[in-house]
Design a protein around this motif. Structure first.
Motif, mmCIF file in Angstrom:
data_model
loop_
_atom_site.group_PDB
_atom_site.id
_atom_site.type_symbol
_atom_site.label_atom_id
_atom_site.label_comp_id
_atom_site.label_asym_id
_atom_site.label_seq_id
_atom_site.Cartn_x
_atom_site.Cartn_y
_atom_site.Cartn_z
ATOM 1 N N ASN A 161 0.971 4.056 -3.093
ATOM 2 C CA ASN A 161 0.688 5.472 -2.909
ATOM 3 C C ASN A 161 1.867 6.330 -3.359
ATOM 4 O O ASN A 161 1.697 7.478 -3.787
ATOM 5 C CB ASN A 161 0.346 5.765 -1.449
ATOM 6 C CG ASN A 161 -1.110 5.392 -1.146
ATOM 7 O OD1 ASN A 161 -1.998 5.693 -1.948
ATOM 8 N ND2 ASN A 161 -1.332 4.714 -0.036
ATOM 9 N N ASP A 168 -7.859 -2.274 -1.490
ATOM 10 C CA ASP A 168 -7.682 -2.254 -2.943
ATOM 11 C C ASP A 168 -6.808 -3.415 -3.420
ATOM 12 O O ASP A 168 -6.677 -3.627 -4.618
ATOM 13 C CB ASP A 168 -7.028 -0.935 -3.359
ATOM 14 C CG ASP A 168 -7.925 0.258 -3.047
ATOM 15 O OD1 ASP A 168 -9.119 0.199 -3.429
ATOM 16 O OD2 ASP A 168 -7.447 1.201 -2.388
ATOM 17 N N VAL A 198 0.849 -1.193 0.000
ATOM 18 C CA VAL A 198 0.000 0.000 0.000
ATOM 19 C C VAL A 198 0.888 1.249 0.000
ATOM 20 O O VAL A 198 0.661 2.224 -0.753
ATOM 21 C CB VAL A 198 -0.965 -0.004 1.203
ATOM 22 C CG1 VAL A 198 -1.657 1.350 1.360
ATOM 23 C CG2 VAL A 198 -1.992 -1.119 1.047
ATOM 24 N N TRP A 230 -4.548 4.831 -1.835
ATOM 25 C CA TRP A 230 -4.760 3.388 -1.885
ATOM 26 C C TRP A 230 -4.866 2.845 -0.460
ATOM 27 O O TRP A 230 -4.195 3.337 0.445
ATOM 28 C CB TRP A 230 -3.588 2.663 -2.557
ATOM 29 C CG TRP A 230 -3.396 2.958 -4.020
ATOM 30 C CD1 TRP A 230 -2.355 3.644 -4.576
ATOM 31 C CD2 TRP A 230 -4.233 2.519 -5.085
ATOM 32 N NE1 TRP A 230 -2.479 3.688 -5.938
ATOM 33 C CE2 TRP A 230 -3.642 3.001 -6.291
ATOM 34 C CE3 TRP A 230 -5.423 1.807 -5.174
ATOM 35 C CZ2 TRP A 230 -4.198 2.766 -7.542
ATOM 36 C CZ3 TRP A 230 -5.970 1.569 -6.419
ATOM 37 C CH2 TRP A 230 -5.379 2.045 -7.592
#
Lengths: 599, 599
Positions: A272, A286, A268, A282
């Motif tokens: 990002n 996701d 993550v 994010w």
């Protein structure tokens, strides 16, 4: 005959036994109801046996009331019938197995589906003989890995198990509903709140199944419930499946270098940083996390499979275990573990930390028909059109915008992730709360599994052979005793509900003098003459303090003290549960007690 | 609620099951009381369970009446306590042993001496706590080599076992006598004649012991009794020992060639030919037969020993087996067999067919201190001064006039020969008759054996540690059911005594029409309202013949037929045992039945 404490085989303990963790175990030991004989194996002392007999009596009455007929099977059984249904193997280490002097295989029965099926086959041959409901109240054996909490999870314990035999599903449904209603009555009479929760069938086979869970913080089972009345055990909860999303306009997926991102958190962070979104950041939700699992078949065979779940959810191994067997068509109980490095090594296409379904339907890596050949299940939230960040099967690379159904497929969906407080209940009855409970009963619509394996057929109305339909219904009798003790206690001891108390009234003499003893003896005689069960503390050289302490520990509902007040013509009558005391004139004491006992 | 044959889980069989040898087994199977689950392991069907519950109830009442307190031990027990008393080994192949998942040793309890001893040790510590009598009614396990006769010798069966704990022998004697009296009451209430016979203690240890044998030709136990009231099982009978004979004037022994005389018969023939007597012929009773036996210790060790008995008596292996262990100081059950040729080969001084004690005290061959080193026991009739023809330990040679005590000695005497009708009873109460019986109960004065092994001590009146004295008392509950069925039957079926009948009355409808059914229903309702247990044959499409047959097979004591006579206002009431029938006016039938049931 009154139970006299001067001779009763009972010794109370001041301190909690070292190995007793929960209150029911501590108090049943301290109050002299049970003793441990071996791990998970208990001896019943006289007072414990009285409670047990009352619980059994209530169960028996309600089973008879729905037309149940009592039989009694042996505990020591030959292997053959269990071999025929596959359970000899499927039970794994949980089954006590032994050999006789002729080297024949035997087992100590964990449940008796096979024997009941064969018995009905032995006696019956026509649909006109059905329905029949048979039950027994009998000891059962399971070689638990971790026997615990006294009677709550033992290795030798008493169950009421019953079985319904009907010609069709309609009959099964009726039998099931009758048992369900009887169970609710039984637990109500035992003073035990229960929640019937939807359950998975596990090793028993069959379809519809409910557990009767008694909510308590010390319960081993986690279940969920909604304000709107939904209840299920965690293994059986189903996820609300989102609508599919059209993906015609979805952009194509892109593979990106994401070095040092083997975990969801690092992924993550990388996402990002490398591929920032405009409108939001994010999140773990996701990402599609592909968890590699090892499925151990009842035969011992080890099979690797992969489960894809949203990255913000963790996999609940117990839920996978409850559900994956049926999906993979494995009969019997499977064990599920995280895959080991060795498992991964034998599947070199799986790149640890970067596992993904593959890049495009024609390049699928996961799946029984794909490159690895490994079964690939996904969480029900992974519906067609959902878009994911996931592993690209290359170290240091992830794929963005991979669309389910367009870019990858799967072998099936599985309830694999942990259930969270606030998740939606599947019937739309509101958000779920989680709770803990003790499983006191379990009812199953077995269907024809056992009847087929053991060839239980009868002639139907058209003169044709029809396989019989079965249900199986259990109550943990000794476990119910523990649950009652657990629910009905305070810091001083046990507080038995009247229906199952070891005696109706506890009469004690405090103070000296023949007059007091004679008065107590007279009261005890009067009460017994009227059918009241008396526990009589007639010990001559025991202090009032010890007697009061023992009375509170043992927990008989009503206590009568023949002591100080006697000179003024009164006895003290105390309610164990409320603690209320009342002085009652000697002459009225018997009436007063009878009224209290009879409610 | 009446048991209705239209729905009762019961099917009667017309023919005897192939594997059922005795009447009780055949009839309990045919009448639908039990079913076989495995060799020596049975399932109880609803009707059987009712009889079993009544038998258990009678046992429980009488045990409570002597102050017995009921407890319940597990069947699955850890090895340790049985290891401590040596019984883990001693039980040999008769014990079901198993291991749990942690490889710990367990057993299925054959009896519970150890566990009761440890329980009392756990709870009690003073002589003031004693006496205490504890009992349980519980399933037991023995891996019988030859389970037989249905419930008579099973591998899983129900026993009432009780144990007394007292501070001294006086207390034990009292406990023993109380149990003895209770047992006589129990068997009387069960309608079973029993003979308490003196018994040997066997693997249980202890001293005084009596078996309660129910005389029946199908019994496995042989016992003897005299008209004067002596009774003992065959193992326990003692021989009347003859007076010693002065041997000062006895002539010296002579060795003779006796070719081809390896048996007693050929020896007697040779003796009469070669060394004829003037006044009479030699008989087998003049010879001393030395039988070579192999004693198999509980540890598996095989030891050869020799038993010398008068040649007119044969050795009874069961009697040797019951007695030799104690004489040889072997703890646990020994097995005794005829020695094999291999056994003989390992002791070359033993010349097959010509074995003898030796020629003179200084040349003794048999005996633990003699040339062979083999233990040598003799029959109690071999007293000092008796003169014998016996083997000279050389092929083809015997010795004549060998005098016991002068020419040979022995290690001890043993009850080894078969008991014969007409033998003198040891208490002088007349000649013995033999009979067969079923062992229904057994009471033991155990003494301190278990308490010592397991360190059960309490403080005595002087504040010193004293080992507790124990008794052990068993009743075969399921065996008693079989014995009742065996004794109370005729060629048509079972004939239950009222105390244990599965129902009080069997009401049947023969013939058609709602009127008959309504009348029967009314009678059943009336009877049940008055506390009578009814078996109601309400089957609509079954012929009167089948109904009558089933009623006779099932054997409820009173049968009421609502049939032909009803039009004239009468019901037929039949006594199952006597076969007597009486027509009773409809309105009086309930009263009539109640009177019959209540006796």
């Amino acid at each position: 005959m009154a139970l006299r404490l001067s001779t009763l085989f009972l010794r109370t303990l001041r301190d909690n036994p070292a190995d007793a963790e929960v209150a029911s175990h501590q108090l049943l030991m301290r109050a002299g109801f049970i003793r441990r004989a071996a791990p998970g194996i208990y001896t019943w002392l006289p007072m414990g046996l009285k409670v047990l007999a009352k619980v059994e009596g209530i169960v028996r009455e309600e089973m008879n009331a729905i037309g149940g007929q009592e039989v009694s099977f042996p505990s020591l059984l030959p292997r053959e019938p269990y071999e025929q249904t596959g359970r000899w193997e499927e039970y794994g280490e949980g089954l006590f197995r032994l050999k006789d002097r002729k080297d024949a295989d035997y087992l100590l029965a964990p449940t008796h589906e096979e024997m009941f099926t064969l018995l009905v086959k032995d006696l019956y041959n026509s649909y006109k003989d059905l329905p029949v409901y048979l039950y027994q109240i009998q000891q059962k054996y399971r070689d638990e890995a971790r026997p615990r909490a006294g009677l709550l999870r033992g290795r030798e314990f008493i169950m009421k198990d019953s079985y319904s035999f009907t010609i069709d599903e309609e009959g099964l449904e009726e039998a099931y509903q009758k048992h369900r209603a009887a169970y609710l009555k039984i637990f109500a009479r035992l003073g035990l709140e229960v929640v019937p929760v939807a359950a998975t069938a596990g090793a028993m086979g069959g379809s519809t199944s409910e557990e009767f869970l008694h909510p308590t913080p010390i319960g081993e089972d986690t279940f969920v419930r909604s304000d709107g009345g939904y209840a299920a055990n965690v293994e059986a909860v189903t996820t609300v499946v989102p609508e599919e999303i059209p993906y015609d306009d979805a952009p194509p997926f892109q593979v990106r270098h994401t070095p040092d991102s083997p975990t969801i958190a690092t992924l993550v962070e990388s996402a990002n940083e490398l591929v920032p979104l405009e409108d939001r950041a994010w999140t773990a939700g996701d990402t599609l996390k592909n968890v590699v699992l090892a499925i151990v078949h009842p035969t011992g065979e080890r099979e690797v499979a992969v489960v894809g779940v949203p990255g913000d959810r963790s996999v609940d191994i117990k839920r996978v275990q409850a559900n994956i067997g049926a999906l993979m068509e494995i009969s019997g109980e499977v064990a599920v573990e995280q895959a080991t490095d060795e498992d991964l090594r034998s599947h070199p296409l799986l790149v640890k930390g970067y596992v993904g379904p593959g890049l495009g339907l024609d390049h699928q890596v996961l799946g029984s028909e794909a490159a690895t050949g490994l079964t690939y299940f996904v969480d029900p939230r992974v519906v067609s059109g959902t878009t994911w960040i996931t592993g690209a099967n290359v170290r240091g690379q992830h794929v963005f915008g991979l669309v389910a159904g367009r870019d990858f497929g799967w072998d099936g969906t599985i309830e694999a992730v942990e259930v969270r407080e606030g998740d939606a209940s599947p019937d739309g009855s509101g958000p779920l709360q989680t709770a803990r409970g003790i499983e006191l009963g379990h009812i199953f619509q077995l269907g024809r599994k056992y009847a087929e394996s053991l060839h239980l057929r009868v002639l139907d109305a058209n003169g044709k052979q029809a396989t019989v339909t079965m249900g199986s219904y259990g109550i943990g009798v000794t476990r119910a005793v523990a649950a009652i003790a657990e629910h009905y206690h305070d810091d001083k001891g046990l507080v038995w509900p009247r229906n199952v108390a070891p005696a109706d009234v506890h009469v004690m003499v405090t103070g000296k003098g023949e007059e007091l003893i004679n008065a107590a003896e007279k009261l005890v005689g009067d009460l017994e003459g009227r059918g009241i069960e008396v526990l009589f503390d007639d010990r001559p050289k025991v202090s009032a303090g010890v007697k009061f302490g023992d009375a509170e520990l043992i927990g008989v509902p009503t206590v009568v003290v023949v002591g100080r007040g006697y000179a003024e013509g009164v006895l003290e009558v105390k309610d164990r549960a409320s603690g209320e005391r009342e002085n009652v004139p000697v002459g009225e004491a018997a009436d007063y007690v009878v009224a209290a006992v009879r409610g």
